[in-house]
Design an enzyme around this catalytic site. Structure first.
Site, PDB file in Angstrom:
ATOM      1  N   GLY A  12       0.852  -1.189   0.000  1.00  0.00           N
ATOM      2  CA  GLY A  12       0.000   0.000   0.000  1.00  0.00           C
ATOM      3  C   GLY A  12       0.883   1.233   0.000  1.00  0.00           C
ATOM      4  O   GLY A  12       2.051   1.188  -0.428  1.00  0.00           O
ATOM      5  N   LYS A  34       0.569  -9.232  -1.078  1.00  0.00           N
ATOM      6  CA  LYS A  34      -0.208 -10.453  -0.804  1.00  0.00           C
ATOM      7  C   LYS A  34      -1.093 -10.796  -2.005  1.00  0.00           C
ATOM      8  O   LYS A  34      -1.309 -11.947  -2.328  1.00  0.00           O
ATOM      9  CB  LYS A  34      -1.037 -10.245   0.464  1.00  0.00           C
ATOM     10  CG  LYS A  34      -1.785 -11.476   0.908  1.00  0.00           C
ATOM     11  CD  LYS A  34      -2.063 -11.509   2.391  1.00  0.00           C
ATOM     12  CE  LYS A  34      -3.320 -10.819   2.782  1.00  0.00           C
ATOM     13  NZ  LYS A  34      -3.766 -11.158   4.147  1.00  0.00           N
ATOM     14  N   ALA A  45      -9.349   3.939   0.108  1.00  0.00           N
ATOM     15  CA  ALA A  45      -9.545   5.204   0.833  1.00  0.00           C
ATOM     16  C   ALA A  45     -10.256   6.190  -0.090  1.00  0.00           C
ATOM     17  O   ALA A  45      -9.797   6.447  -1.198  1.00  0.00           O
ATOM     18  CB  ALA A  45      -8.197   5.763   1.270  1.00  0.00           C
ATOM     19  N   GLN A  46     -11.381   6.684   0.366  1.00  0.00           N
ATOM     20  CA  GLN A  46     -12.147   7.594  -0.496  1.00  0.00           C
ATOM     21  C   GLN A  46     -11.780   9.042  -0.220  1.00  0.00           C
ATOM     22  O   GLN A  46     -11.568   9.836  -1.126  1.00  0.00           O
ATOM     23  CB  GLN A  46     -13.651   7.388  -0.275  1.00  0.00           C
ATOM     24  CG  GLN A  46     -14.136   6.042  -0.772  1.00  0.00           C
ATOM     25  CD  GLN A  46     -15.585   5.782  -0.419  1.00  0.00           C
ATOM     26  OE1 GLN A  46     -16.240   6.576   0.239  1.00  0.00           O
ATOM     27  NE2 GLN A  46     -16.079   4.644  -0.857  1.00  0.00           N
ATOM     28  N   GLY A  47     -11.697   9.395   1.081  1.00  0.00           N
ATOM     29  CA  GLY A  47     -11.559  10.790   1.506  1.00  0.00           C
ATOM     30  C   GLY A  47     -10.378  11.495   0.883  1.00  0.00           C
ATOM     31  O   GLY A  47     -10.471  12.019  -0.230  1.00  0.00           O
ATOM     32  N   GLY A  48      -9.233  11.492   1.535  1.00  0.00           N
ATOM     33  CA  GLY A  48      -8.105  12.213   0.954  1.00  0.00           C
ATOM     34  C   GLY A  48      -6.878  12.132   1.817  1.00  0.00           C
ATOM     35  O   GLY A  48      -6.766  11.273   2.691  1.00  0.00           O
ATOM     36  N   GLU A 121     -12.707  19.166   5.772  1.00  0.00           N
ATOM     37  CA  GLU A 121     -13.294  17.947   6.310  1.00  0.00           C
ATOM     38  C   GLU A 121     -13.617  18.183   7.766  1.00  0.00           C
ATOM     39  O   GLU A 121     -12.970  19.028   8.408  1.00  0.00           O
ATOM     40  CB  GLU A 121     -12.300  16.776   6.198  1.00  0.00           C
ATOM     41  CG  GLU A 121     -12.712  15.737   5.188  1.00  0.00           C
ATOM     42  CD  GLU A 121     -11.714  14.608   5.048  1.00  0.00           C
ATOM     43  OE1 GLU A 121     -10.966  14.327   6.004  1.00  0.00           O
ATOM     44  OE2 GLU A 121     -11.677  14.012   3.971  1.00  0.00           O
ATOM     45  N   ASP A 228      -1.817  -9.658   9.343  1.00  0.00           N
ATOM     46  CA  ASP A 228      -0.684 -10.594   9.192  1.00  0.00           C
ATOM     47  C   ASP A 228       0.616 -10.042   9.792  1.00  0.00           C
ATOM     48  O   ASP A 228       1.367 -10.769  10.439  1.00  0.00           O
ATOM     49  CB  ASP A 228      -0.412 -10.894   7.704  1.00  0.00           C
ATOM     50  CG  ASP A 228      -1.653 -11.421   6.994  1.00  0.00           C
ATOM     51  OD1 ASP A 228      -2.634 -11.756   7.667  1.00  0.00           O
ATOM     52  OD2 ASP A 228      -1.614 -11.489   5.755  1.00  0.00           O
ATOM     53  N   ARG A 296     -16.230  10.947  14.706  1.00  0.00           N
ATOM     54  CA  ARG A 296     -16.638   9.615  14.233  1.00  0.00           C
ATOM     55  C   ARG A 296     -17.137   8.687  15.332  1.00  0.00           C
ATOM     56  O   ARG A 296     -18.105   7.964  15.146  1.00  0.00           O
ATOM     57  CB  ARG A 296     -15.431   8.923  13.599  1.00  0.00           C
ATOM     58  CG  ARG A 296     -15.254   9.264  12.192  1.00  0.00           C
ATOM     59  CD  ARG A 296     -14.096   8.522  11.625  1.00  0.00           C
ATOM     60  NE  ARG A 296     -13.828   9.168  10.351  1.00  0.00           N
ATOM     61  CZ  ARG A 296     -12.857   8.841   9.549  1.00  0.00           C
ATOM     62  NH1 ARG A 296     -12.035   7.872   9.863  1.00  0.00           N
ATOM     63  NH2 ARG A 296     -12.687   9.456   8.414  1.00  0.00           N
ATOM     64  N   HIS A 358     -12.885   0.376  10.801  1.00  0.00           N
ATOM     65  CA  HIS A 358     -12.298   1.141   9.699  1.00  0.00           C
ATOM     66  C   HIS A 358     -10.779   1.227   9.800  1.00  0.00           C
ATOM     67  O   HIS A 358     -10.075   1.057   8.817  1.00  0.00           O
ATOM     68  CB  HIS A 358     -12.913   2.537   9.731  1.00  0.00           C
ATOM     69  CG  HIS A 358     -12.483   3.433   8.622  1.00  0.00           C
ATOM     70  ND1 HIS A 358     -12.624   3.088   7.293  1.00  0.00           N
ATOM     71  CD2 HIS A 358     -11.942   4.685   8.627  1.00  0.00           C
ATOM     72  CE1 HIS A 358     -12.179   4.085   6.535  1.00  0.00           C
ATOM     73  NE2 HIS A 358     -11.746   5.052   7.314  1.00  0.00           N
ATOM     74  N   GLU A 382      -0.485   1.366   8.666  1.00  0.00           N
ATOM     75  CA  GLU A 382      -1.479   0.982   9.676  1.00  0.00           C
ATOM     76  C   GLU A 382      -0.976  -0.089  10.648  1.00  0.00           C
ATOM     77  O   GLU A 382      -1.405  -0.140  11.795  1.00  0.00           O
ATOM     78  CB  GLU A 382      -2.763   0.510   8.976  1.00  0.00           C
ATOM     79  CG  GLU A 382      -3.951   0.417   9.922  1.00  0.00           C
ATOM     80  CD  GLU A 382      -5.275   0.165   9.202  1.00  0.00           C
ATOM     81  OE1 GLU A 382      -5.325   0.314   7.969  1.00  0.00           O
ATOM     82  OE2 GLU A 382      -6.251  -0.171   9.896  1.00  0.00           O
ATOM     83  N   ARG A 393      -8.301   8.599  15.487  1.00  0.00           N
ATOM     84  CA  ARG A 393      -7.574   9.175  14.362  1.00  0.00           C
ATOM     85  C   ARG A 393      -8.367  10.297  13.690  1.00  0.00           C
ATOM     86  O   ARG A 393      -9.561  10.159  13.436  1.00  0.00           O
ATOM     87  CB  ARG A 393      -7.289   8.080  13.342  1.00  0.00           C
ATOM     88  CG  ARG A 393      -6.481   8.521  12.156  1.00  0.00           C
ATOM     89  CD  ARG A 393      -6.248   7.336  11.248  1.00  0.00           C
ATOM     90  NE  ARG A 393      -7.498   6.847  10.708  1.00  0.00           N
ATOM     91  CZ  ARG A 393      -8.046   7.305   9.592  1.00  0.00           C
ATOM     92  NH1 ARG A 393      -7.459   8.238   8.882  1.00  0.00           N
ATOM     93  NH2 ARG A 393      -9.179   6.799   9.161  1.00  0.00           N
TER      94      ARG A 393
HETATM   95  C1  SIN Z   1     -13.664   8.812   4.639  1.00  0.00           C
HETATM   96  O1  SIN Z   1     -13.548   9.152   3.471  1.00  0.00           O
HETATM   97  O2  SIN Z   1     -14.682   8.980   5.289  1.00  0.00           O
HETATM   98  C2  SIN Z   1     -12.521   8.113   5.293  1.00  0.00           C
HETATM   99  C3  SIN Z   1     -11.338   8.983   5.367  1.00  0.00           C
HETATM  100  C4  SIN Z   1     -10.407   8.522   6.450  1.00  0.00           C
HETATM  101  O3  SIN Z   1     -10.708   7.540   7.129  1.00  0.00           O
HETATM  102  O4  SIN Z   1      -9.366   9.154   6.655  1.00  0.00           O
END
Ligand code: SIN
Length: 527
Positions: A12, A34, A45-48, A121, A228, A296, A358, A382, A393
């Protein structure tokens, strides 16, 4: 047998960055994936990712390391490592700009001048998030994978699963090495295609194997997130911390019988509402001041409580307030495609959501250069605990942390490897399979995973208690012994190796959660 200066386990953002930086510095690098290169949690990851924000036209600083550090510390609920936070806040955003934007040319969304256009955000004091629509991780992963593939100093091994770290004295043929400090010299790697186990000897090894979300029934992580690296570090005796801090994301798409998919919190940032089956908003009961933009853990607990009170399996996310303000197709094309693939039309109806595991805020303890407590072993991303995240986080910090620690670990590893010779390969025992190895039965493995995943979700999930954790530790303890015995007599397979990792990590999480009686950040105890 394989040899390299630097062995990178995981592909990653942390692993690819470490591999590229180490190879840039002239080291020979083996990068182990893997799955196929490109398939990693980073890609989901969608956010940024936090990037550097230029000064305004009149020379005013719009973001500062101090402001970013203070946002990270607030999210971390008093448990952050200040030094690590300061390092990330100072060095992370410029590295993101230089490495991802300038060098790899990740296609972040741009402003009129053609520079990345940072967005806002929740819980960030200023707009500082670089994003590529709603699929930022994928854009980053594609650029990293391409850079890795074309780098002459990197050999990529795909479809290889970590069996064990190669450690002296554990795997040494010389019994007198028992007096030496535990030192990591590479790893045993299972080749999922051929079934062989290769010994890979390396001067320095970095774990970048990602998280463990798959241990939970509901997760935003892919099925390969089975812990792992954490489990291997535990078996090798590395120091591991903060395993109780599992971050739950409030909104993953709930489609019975299908894996959960993340619905980015940028949707709530843009005005999406959480509602119950009757279409009523409920966040005013739990966080009247911030509503859907509360932290969150607060939103996840609110949803959990709402579901428990109503007996419903999910709540709903209403995207229509977002659609009233901006074009969903342009801003969230990935989310729209995900929903429509399930016959859900977000412009007409709220979509079903549940919270989901998450991000793992704990991990293998590392210093500011990614060094673990074991000589020879580094960790980044991670799987590592730098202390940046503390007990919870801040969104969009994880890719940045993987990037920075991948980069720094590479520099430290290459510096250390410079003065070293590889130990003689025949000093280590080759992998020996059990005699008369039993074949693994996929049904039994699935059954054990169901037990682990439901136990952690129900007993060590969003809300925890003494009684539930005790019960879970007993159940998981029994299962651990059964799986361990089976592992020793069975033919190796990817699924068996992952199950062994899963049960070890489940024990680590439960033990940490049981011992920590204080609610803090994402570890919440009702008692
Ligand atoms: C999200 O796009 O909601 C996740 C972003 C993150 O976990 O940093």
């Amino acid at each position: 047998m394989l040899t390299a200066d630097i062995l990178v386990l995981g592909a990653g953002i942390a692993g690819c960055t470490a591999a590229i930086r180490a190879a840039d510095l002239g080291a020979s690098v083996i990068l182990v994936a893997k799955d196929a290169l490109g398939e990693s949690n980073t890609g989901y990851a969608q956010g940024g990712i936090i990037g550097s924000v230029p000064e305004s036209a009149n020379g005013e600083k719009r973001d500062t390391p101090e402001l970013l550090a203070s946002d990270i510390e607030s999210a971390g609920a008093g448990l952050c490592n200040d030094e690590a936070v300061r390092l990330l806040a100072e060095q992370g955003p410029p590295l993101c700009h230089e490495f991802l934007w300038e060098r790899l040319q990740v296609p972040f969304d741009q402003d009129a001048s053609g520079e990345p256009d940072p967005t806002a955000e929740a819980a960030h004091s200023v707009p500082r998030i670089y994003h590529a629509k709603d699929a930022t991780g994928l854009a980053i992963q594609l650029a990293l994978s391409a850079a890795v593939r074309s780098h002459p100093g990197i050999t990529v091994l795909e479809g290889r699963v970590l069996v064990d770290l190669l450690t002296d004295p554990h795997h040494s043929r010389d019994p007198r090495h028992v007096y030496d400090p535990i030192t990591v010299w590479g790893a045993y790697l299972f080749d999922a295609k051929t079934g062989a186990v290769d010994l890979c000897l390396a001067k320095r090894t970095v774990l970048a194997t990602g998280g463990l979300g798959y241990l939970y029934l509901h997760t935003t992580n892919p099925a390969g997130a089975t812990g792992d690296g954490l489990a291997a570090a535990y078996r090798a005796n590395a120091r591991i911390v903060n395993c109780e801090y599992i971050q739950f994301h409030p909104t993953s798409l709930f489609v019975p019988g299908k894996p959960r998919t993340l619905l980015t919190e940028a949707l709530r940032g843009e005005g999406a509402h959480l509602v119950n089956r009757k279409g009523q908003r409920f966040m005013s009961k739990y966080a009247p001041e911030h509503m859907e933009l509360a932290p969150r853990d607060v939103v996840s607990r609110a949803i959990f409580q709402e579901m428990a009170a109503s007996g419903e399996p999910c709540v709903y996310l209403d995207l229509r307030p977002v659609a009233a303000r901006l074009d969903l197709e342009t801003h969230f094309p990935n989310i729209m495609a995900i929903c429509r693939a399930e016959d859900l039309e977000p412009t007409r109806q709220p979509v079903p959501v549940v919270p989901a595991a998450h991000y793992f805020c704990g991990g293998v303890l590392v210093d500011l250069h990614g060094r673990t407590s074991l000589p020879g072993l580094f960790a980044a991303g991670e799987v590592a605990c730098t202390g940046v995240h503390g007990a919870n986080r801040l969104a969009s910090t994880s890719l940045l942390e993987g990037l920075l620690w991948g980069h720094r670990a590479a520099e430290a590893m290459v510096a250390e490897a410079g003065g070293l010779a590889l130990p003689a390969a025949d000093g280590f025992a080759p992998w020996t399979p059990p005699e008369h190895a039993e074949a693994t039965d996929p049904l039994l493995i699935e059954q054990d995973w169901n037990l682990i995943r439901t136990t952690l979700w129900n007993y060590a999930g969003i809300v925890r208690s003494k009684a539930r954790l005790e019960q879970a530790r007993e159940d998981v303890g029994y299962l651990y012994h059964r799986i361990d015995r089976f592992y020793r007599s069975a033919a190796l397979s990817r699924s068996l190796l992952e199950l062994r990792s899963g049960i070890i990590c489940a024990r680590l999480i439960l033990k940490a959660a049981q011992m920590n009686k204080e609610s803090r950040g994402c570890h919440y105890r009702v008692d």
